[in-house]
Design a protein around this motif. Structure first.
Motif, mmCIF file in Angstrom:
data_model
loop_
_atom_site.group_PDB
_atom_site.id
_atom_site.type_symbol
_atom_site.label_atom_id
_atom_site.label_comp_id
_atom_site.label_asym_id
_atom_site.label_seq_id
_atom_site.Cartn_x
_atom_site.Cartn_y
_atom_site.Cartn_z
ATOM 1 N N SER A 24 -15.378 13.411 -27.581
ATOM 2 C CA SER A 24 -15.055 13.014 -28.502
ATOM 3 C C SER A 24 -13.391 13.591 -28.271
ATOM 4 O O SER A 24 -13.003 13.113 -29.271
ATOM 5 C CB SER A 24 -15.646 13.681 -29.577
ATOM 6 N N GLU A 25 -13.273 14.548 -27.206
ATOM 7 C CA GLU A 25 -12.367 15.002 -27.371
ATOM 8 C C GLU A 25 -11.081 13.462 -26.175
ATOM 9 O O GLU A 25 -9.893 14.255 -26.832
ATOM 10 C CB GLU A 25 -11.771 15.892 -25.980
ATOM 11 N N TYR A 26 -11.340 12.796 -26.094
ATOM 12 C CA TYR A 26 -10.387 11.652 -25.425
ATOM 13 C C TYR A 26 -10.539 10.529 -27.074
ATOM 14 O O TYR A 26 -9.809 9.882 -26.939
ATOM 15 C CB TYR A 26 -10.876 11.089 -24.333
ATOM 16 N N VAL A 27 -11.910 9.891 -27.333
ATOM 17 C CA VAL A 27 -12.573 9.252 -28.472
ATOM 18 C C VAL A 27 -12.767 9.491 -29.392
ATOM 19 O O VAL A 27 -13.856 10.728 -29.781
ATOM 20 C CB VAL A 27 -13.195 8.075 -27.528
ATOM 21 N N ALA A 28 -12.152 9.043 -30.510
ATOM 22 C CA ALA A 28 -12.751 9.092 -32.243
ATOM 23 C C ALA A 28 -14.242 8.462 -31.974
ATOM 24 O O ALA A 28 -14.539 7.353 -31.952
ATOM 25 C CB ALA A 28 -11.338 8.868 -33.114
#
Length: 624
Positions: A24-28
């Motif tokens: 989730s730090e890279y992708v919503a």
């Protein structure tokens, strides 16, 4: 150097981390089916989310491109790390102290970690130097643009002394070698032997550039002194952790609000990012010494929603000079790549956000963003600005210049609206402008076709299935689709069936070779059916060629809204599978019964007949 990380530590770290928190730090990510999350794949461009994460099982899989794996593989791919570096990064995240075996270390193990350590130490050093007398020109620069001490601290702004080796001497005392500092891009080798080096940044104001996790991956430096012969802005060269085509300054501070507000403001420089954030526009980011490109778009798209009822927004701010106009038209040409509507915000009198804030205050910056204009409108008006619209020739020329912009609008519903707008702006009839736009579109398409013909290559040879490989699976085939549905339940919902049911399904087998091979892997894993790592147990006995198919099966969303519904769904599929098995078993028994002479073997005939009646009773029970 330490040896290889102990295997038990690798497993322990993976058990402790939640893969969804990392991704989730890279992708919503948003909830999908029970126990799964979905988002836009970070490994290929897509408009609809096909990237699936299963936190409880610790893996991800993209149905679009087939990429998938565990948390280590994800971090390896996203951050360009070796396996051991990925383990070290995740271990640091969960606060786990790794132990190492003696000898056998990976050559690049720890190199990335050392670069990050050096960058962090350099960032602290630069920030401390900003408070010295030598940094007065730097503090004056900040003050002149409306930034006080608190603002400098918030963004980590620092100062690089004018001396040749201030940073090098400081980091050397902390134990960093010349090779490590050169690899990090902090120093350059001198001609004084292997141990000689000089600082890359000297006499400059320094901005630390961080990734989405907040780690310092590089620096941006602005010239302060007239005797500095270097460029106005100087950035870290590409390293193992810093790739300028992918980096966005301010993304560490903006990422949460970007996901929350579904808005991104793209500005031109570090001080513009600072001004926007301090004015309350907390979704501002900027590129670092390079043009806004595809990698930047992919980074932002991962944080933006594809909700058509409430589309996301990307707002560009550009300087009014020629370079700014060129950047605006480049942004327009890439606008279709965003999962968002695109806009342009231009400050009054052409002021950028930094100058606007220092001259007119925070509210003026917020108003500038609020008064955004659609990027299409901005691009069209840029095209017609150089024509004399008082003459017929100028009006027609302006329409022809703007026509490719409108012809390139991919939304068929928006194109006629902009044709009408352009007709009003250049004072021509709407049908005349429509004809010009249509002709422009045909010309663009004709040129594209011609280019394709020039680039066309000879058709590839007919596909041949390599020795030992599995043929493609056609899921449009109803039999294959039914077998896939059964496998999804067997892999994802082990609590929905018992051993006897599984044994009967395994005994009947599947028709598709890939599906049957996976069924055999499940059979080999039967003793561990109730284990928490059921998927990994199956994977350990599965042909590596089928790992992608197995991930796809494990990641497939199932039609249930809660755990109870999930089990009911699984039981229903297993019942259907058993009905299919019973049909096969009945067919075998009927064939056997036809072969038996009841007059000579009455007992055998009766036994088969009873078995048939029992199967029929079981079938009716399952159907009910």
């Amino acid at each position: 150097m330490a040896g290889k990380i102990r295997a038990r530590d690798i497993d322990e770290v993976k058990q402790r981390v939640n893969i969804a928190d990392v991704i989730s730090e890279y992708v919503a990510l948003k909830p999908a089916s029970v126990g799964s999350l979905k988002g836009l794949c970070p490994f290929h461009d897509e408009k609809s989310p096909s990237f699936n994460v299963r936190p409880s099982q610790g893996f991800y899989h993209c149905f679009g491109c087939g990429e998938g794996g565990d948390v280590y593989k994800f971090v390896q791919q996203m951050d360009s790390l070796s396996f051991y570096e990925a383990v070290e990064k995740i271990a640091a995240r969960v606060g786990f102290e790794l132990s190492y075996e003696e000898g056998g270390a990976s050559p690049d193990q720890g190199q990335r970690a050392r670069i990050l350590e050096a960058n962090n130490a350099a960032s602290v050093f630069y920030q401390e130097q900003l408070m010295t007398d030598a940094a007065i020109p730097g503090r004056d620069f900040l003050k002149g643009r409306g930034f006080d001490k608190d603002a400098a601290q918030h963004f980590g702004v620092g100062f690089a002394p004018k001396g040749w080796n201030n940073l090098f001497d400081h980091l050397s005392k902390l134990g960093f070698t010349v090779d490590e500092l050169v690899t990090a891009g902090l120093v350059s080798r001198s001609d004084k032997g292997e141990k000689g080096a000089y600082d890359k940044f000297r006499g400059r104001l320094i901005w630390p550039i961080r990734d989405t996790t907040g780690q310092v991956i590089g620096f941006g430096a602005r010239k302060l002194f007239e005797d500095d012969q270097g460029p106005k802005y100087l950035n870290t060269s590409d390293t193992l952790v810093y790739h300028k085509s992918q980096v966005l300054y301010g993304i560490d501070l903006a990422k949460k609000d970007i996901s929350k507000q579904q808005r991104v403001v793209v500005v031109e420089g570090y001080t513009d990012v600072m001004a926007c954030h301090l004015a309350g526009v907390t979704t501002a980011v900027a590129t670092c010494g390079t043009a806004f490109g595809d990698d930047h778009i992919r980074t932002l798209n991962r944080m933006l929603s594809t909700d058509k009822d409430k589309p996301a927004e990307v707002i560009f701010t550009f300087d009014p000079d020629a370079a700014g106009q060129k950047a605006a038209m480049r942004a327009f040409s890439d606008s279709h790549k965003f999962n968002a509507q695109t806009f342009v915000a231009v400050g009054p009198e052409g002021l950028d956000p930094c100058d606007l804030r220092s001259q007119k205050g925070d509210e003026a910056v917020r108003l500038m963003i609020k008064n955004k204009k659609p990027l299409f409108e901005f691009a069209i008006k840029q095209k017609i600005a150089n024509f004399d619209l008082a003459t017929i020739e100028g009006r027609v020329g302006a329409a022809r210049a703007a026509a490719p912009v409108i012809a390139g609008i991919r939304d068929a519903a928006m194109r006629p609206a902009y044709i009408r707008e352009l007709a009003g702006w250049v004072n021509l009839e709407g049908n005349e402008v429509a004809s010009i736009v249509d002709a422009s579109g045909k010309q663009v398409r004709a040129e594209a076709v011609a280019e394709l013909r020039r680039d066309a290559q000879a058709p590839p040879p007919e596909d041949e299935t390599p020795m030992g490989a599995f043929p493609p699976i056609n899921l449009n085939d109803p039999i294959n689709r039914f077998e896939r549905q059964i496998l999804e339940v067997l892999v994802q919902i082990p609590m929905s069936f018992d051993d006897n049911q599984l044994v009967r399904i395994i005994r009947a087998g599947f028709t598709n070779p890939s599906h049957n091979a996976l069924l055999e892997s499940i059979a080999n894993s039967l003793a561990s059916r109730t284990a928490g790592d059921w998927l990994n147990v199956i994977a350990s006995s599965t042909n590596p060629q089928l790992h992608g198919v197995l991930r796809e099966i494990a990641a497939q969303s199932l039609p249930a809204t809660d755990d109870e519904g999930l089990v009911r769904y699984g039981q229903g599929v297993i019942s259907s599978a058993l009905i299919n098995v019973i049909a096969r078993e009945k067919a075998d028994l009927l064939a056997s019964l036809r072969r038996i002479d009841a007059s000579t073997s009455p007992e055998e005939s009766a036994t088969v007949s009873r078995a048939l009646m029992e199967l029929e009773a079981e079938r009716r029970k399952l159907q009910s």
